[in-house]
Design a protein around this motif. Structure first.
Motif, short mmCIF file in Angstrom:
data_model
loop_
_atom_site.label_atom_id
_atom_site.label_comp_id
_atom_site.label_asym_id
_atom_site.label_seq_id
_atom_site.Cartn_x
_atom_site.Cartn_y
_atom_site.Cartn_z
N PHE A 41 0.85 -1.20 0.00
CA PHE A 41 0.00 0.00 0.00
C PHE A 41 0.88 1.26 0.00
CE2 PHE A 41 -1.40 3.48 2.75
CZ PHE A 41 -2.39 4.02 1.94
N LEU A 42 1.93 1.26 0.84
CA LEU A 42 2.79 2.45 0.94
C LEU A 42 3.45 2.78 -0.39
CD1 LEU A 42 4.68 2.19 4.35
CD2 LEU A 42 3.00 3.90 3.65
N HIS A 58 0.80 4.15 -2.68
CA HIS A 58 0.41 5.48 -2.21
C HIS A 58 1.46 6.52 -2.62
CE1 HIS A 58 -1.75 8.36 0.03
NE2 HIS A 58 -1.09 8.31 1.18
N GLU A 83 -10.37 0.01 0.51
CA GLU A 83 -10.21 0.75 1.78
C GLU A 83 -10.54 -0.14 2.96
OE1 GLU A 83 -10.81 5.47 1.13
OE2 GLU A 83 -12.64 4.30 1.32
N PHE A 122 0.43 9.42 13.55
CA PHE A 122 0.46 10.17 12.29
C PHE A 122 -0.76 9.80 11.43
CE2 PHE A 122 1.33 9.49 7.78
CZ PHE A 122 1.34 10.81 7.35
N ILE A 123 -1.04 8.50 11.32
CA ILE A 123 -2.16 8.07 10.47
C ILE A 123 -3.49 8.64 10.98
CG2 ILE A 123 -3.49 6.06 9.66
CD1 ILE A 123 -0.87 4.55 9.42
N LEU A 155 -5.64 10.87 8.45
CA LEU A 155 -6.98 10.49 7.98
C LEU A 155 -8.00 11.55 8.35
CD1 LEU A 155 -7.17 6.64 8.66
CD2 LEU A 155 -6.52 7.85 6.58
N LEU A 196 -7.39 14.41 5.78
CA LEU A 196 -7.55 14.24 4.33
C LEU A 196 -8.55 13.18 3.87
CD1 LEU A 196 -3.80 14.58 3.50
CD2 LEU A 196 -5.57 16.15 2.77
N ARG A 197 -9.01 12.38 4.81
CA ARG A 197 -9.94 11.32 4.39
C ARG A 197 -11.35 11.53 4.96
NH1 ARG A 197 -13.28 9.01 3.01
NH2 ARG A 197 -13.61 6.84 2.40
N PRO A 247 -11.04 15.71 0.37
CA PRO A 247 -11.14 16.97 -0.41
C PRO A 247 -12.02 16.79 -1.65
CG PRO A 247 -8.85 16.42 0.08
CD PRO A 247 -9.67 15.24 0.49
N ILE A 267 8.25 5.54 9.61
CA ILE A 267 7.96 4.49 8.63
C ILE A 267 9.26 3.87 8.13
CG2 ILE A 267 7.24 4.23 6.20
CD1 ILE A 267 4.91 4.13 7.82
N PHE A 319 8.36 10.23 0.96
CA PHE A 319 7.32 10.94 1.72
C PHE A 319 7.86 12.24 2.32
CE2 PHE A 319 4.96 6.75 2.00
CZ PHE A 319 3.86 7.19 1.31
N SER A 369 6.43 15.90 1.34
CA SER A 369 5.88 16.75 2.40
C SER A 369 6.53 18.13 2.37
CB SER A 369 6.15 16.13 3.78
OG SER A 369 5.58 14.86 3.86
N LEU A 377 5.46 20.12 -0.76
CA LEU A 377 4.10 20.69 -0.66
C LEU A 377 4.08 21.88 0.29
CD1 LEU A 377 2.04 17.38 -0.62
CD2 LEU A 377 1.81 19.22 -2.31
C1 HEM Z 1 3.91 13.11 1.79
C2 HEM Z 1 3.18 12.41 2.61
C3 HEM Z 1 1.75 12.02 2.32
C4 HEM Z 1 0.81 12.67 1.59
C5 HEM Z 1 0.92 14.00 0.87
C6 HEM Z 1 -0.39 11.84 1.61
C7 HEM Z 1 -1.59 12.14 0.99
C8 HEM Z 1 -2.78 11.46 1.13
C9 HEM Z 1 -4.04 11.84 0.57
C10 HEM Z 1 -4.27 13.03 -0.33
C11 HEM Z 1 -4.96 10.94 0.97
C12 HEM Z 1 -6.47 10.93 0.66
C13 HEM Z 1 -6.69 10.16 -0.58
C14 HEM Z 1 -8.08 10.41 -1.04
O1 HEM Z 1 -8.36 11.52 -1.46
O2 HEM Z 1 -8.85 9.49 -0.99
C15 HEM Z 1 -4.29 9.96 1.78
C16 HEM Z 1 -4.90 8.86 2.35
C17 HEM Z 1 -4.23 7.95 3.12
N1 HEM Z 1 -2.91 7.95 3.47
FE1 HEM Z 1 -1.53 9.32 2.89
N2 HEM Z 1 -0.15 10.72 2.35
C18 HEM Z 1 1.15 10.79 2.80
C19 HEM Z 1 1.81 9.86 3.59
C20 HEM Z 1 1.22 8.74 4.11
C21 HEM Z 1 1.91 7.75 4.92
C22 HEM Z 1 3.40 7.84 5.31
C23 HEM Z 1 0.98 6.81 5.27
C24 HEM Z 1 1.12 5.57 6.09
C25 HEM Z 1 1.94 5.46 7.08
C26 HEM Z 1 -0.28 7.19 4.68
C27 HEM Z 1 -1.45 6.50 4.83
C28 HEM Z 1 -2.65 6.87 4.27
C29 HEM Z 1 -3.88 6.13 4.44
C30 HEM Z 1 -4.05 4.84 5.26
C31 HEM Z 1 -4.86 6.79 3.69
C32 HEM Z 1 -6.34 6.39 3.52
C33 HEM Z 1 -6.45 5.58 2.26
C34 HEM Z 1 -7.90 5.43 1.91
O3 HEM Z 1 -8.62 4.88 2.71
O4 HEM Z 1 -8.30 5.87 0.83
N3 HEM Z 1 -0.10 8.37 3.98
N4 HEM Z 1 -2.96 10.31 1.86
#
Ligand code: HEM
Length: 208
Positions: A21-22, A25, A56, A112-113, A117, A120-121, A125, A154, A195, A199, A202
């Motif tokens: 997943f990571l 992502h 999800e 952090f998660i 969430l 952003l979740r 958006p 991580i 990541f 970050s 952005l």
């Molecule tokens: C630069 C760092 C990161 C950015 C900019 C970022 C960005 C995002 C965005 C925009 C979403 C929402 C996606 C959507 O619109 O559905 C999201 C969801 C998520 N992110 Fe990240 N993320 C970052 C790092 C991480 C890391 C390091 C992890 C895990 C350790 C992580 C875990 C998750 C999870 C679990 C979701 C929910 C996925 C879902 O259910 O759709 N993110 N992230």
């Protein structure tokens, strides 16, 4: 197969799925700095995909499994009086440090998660505004610090996890040990560095 080895295997497999997943992502985020229009198209395509909900749900269940099995494993080790992980392995300071800090790295990742969430979740958006929301989040100093800390945690967790997962699954032997260790560290550096860079990029609104 004993209960302990079933727990160990399931924990290793759930960890490997979370790594997958990571990587996906991070791959999805790569265009956010250089190609904002294609990032928005990717994000809205993802949001309207019928597979997103079941994926999800699967991700949530895998994370839950990984956390609860890790806790069970730690508890069983403690009850058995196993302190092997606490002993520094001579000549492998990074591996020993990553192993010792796996609990704190896991807790930081989880914290952090939770923040991530919530930002952003829940809620997500609107289509076409994903990058704008990310810049808004990352320009807040506390969030930026948490994203950087999360990315480092991580990386540390992956240094430990890559080797531990292969050992648990019985795939680690003296002939492939160094390549698995090298591969694990490369992956950790790539994921953590990726990541971190995104970050910071952005926060500075690079490529707007
Ligand atoms: C630069 C760092 C990161 C950015 C900019 C970022 C960005 C995002 C965005 C925009 C979403 C929402 C996606 C959507 O619109 O559905 C999201 C969801 C998520 N992110 Fe990240 N993320 C970052 C790092 C991480 C890391 C390091 C992890 C895990 C350790 C992580 C875990 C998750 C999870 C679990 C979701 C929910 C996925 C879902 O259910 O759709 N993110 N992230």
């Amino acid at each position: 197969m004993t209960l302990t080895s079933t727990i160990r295997n399931a924990n290793a497999l759930s960890g490997l799925l979370l790594v997958l997943f990571l990587v996906v992502h991070l791959g999805g985020l790569t265009s956010v700095l250089g190609a904002p229009a294609s990032f928005e198209a990717y994000a809205s395509g993802l949001h309207h995909n019928l597979w997103l909900r079941p994926l999800e749900l699967g991700l949530g269940l895998t994370s839950f499994l990984h956390i609860s099995l890790s806790l069970q494993k730690a508890l069983r080790n403690r009850q058995a009086g196993n302190t092997a992980d606490l002993v520094s392995r001579r000549g492998e300071p990074l591996a020993a440090w990553a192993s010792r800090s796996k609990t704190i790295a896991g807790v930081i990742t989880l914290g952090f998660i939770g923040l991530h969430l919530q930002q952003l979740r829940f809620p997500r958006p609107l289509d076409g505004h994903e990058r704008e929301a990310l810049v808004h989040v990352l320009q807040q100093p506390f969030s930026l610090a948490m994203y950087c800390l999360g990315a480092l945690a991580i990386g540390l967790h992956l240094v430990h996890g890559a080797e531990a997962a292969h050992r648990s699954l019985g795939w680690l032997d003296p002939s492939n040990k160094s390549s698995i260790r090298f591969g694990g560290r490369m992956l950790a550096a790539l994921v953590s560095g990726g990541f971190l860079l995104i970050s910071l990029g952005l926060a500075l609104d690079v490529g707007a």
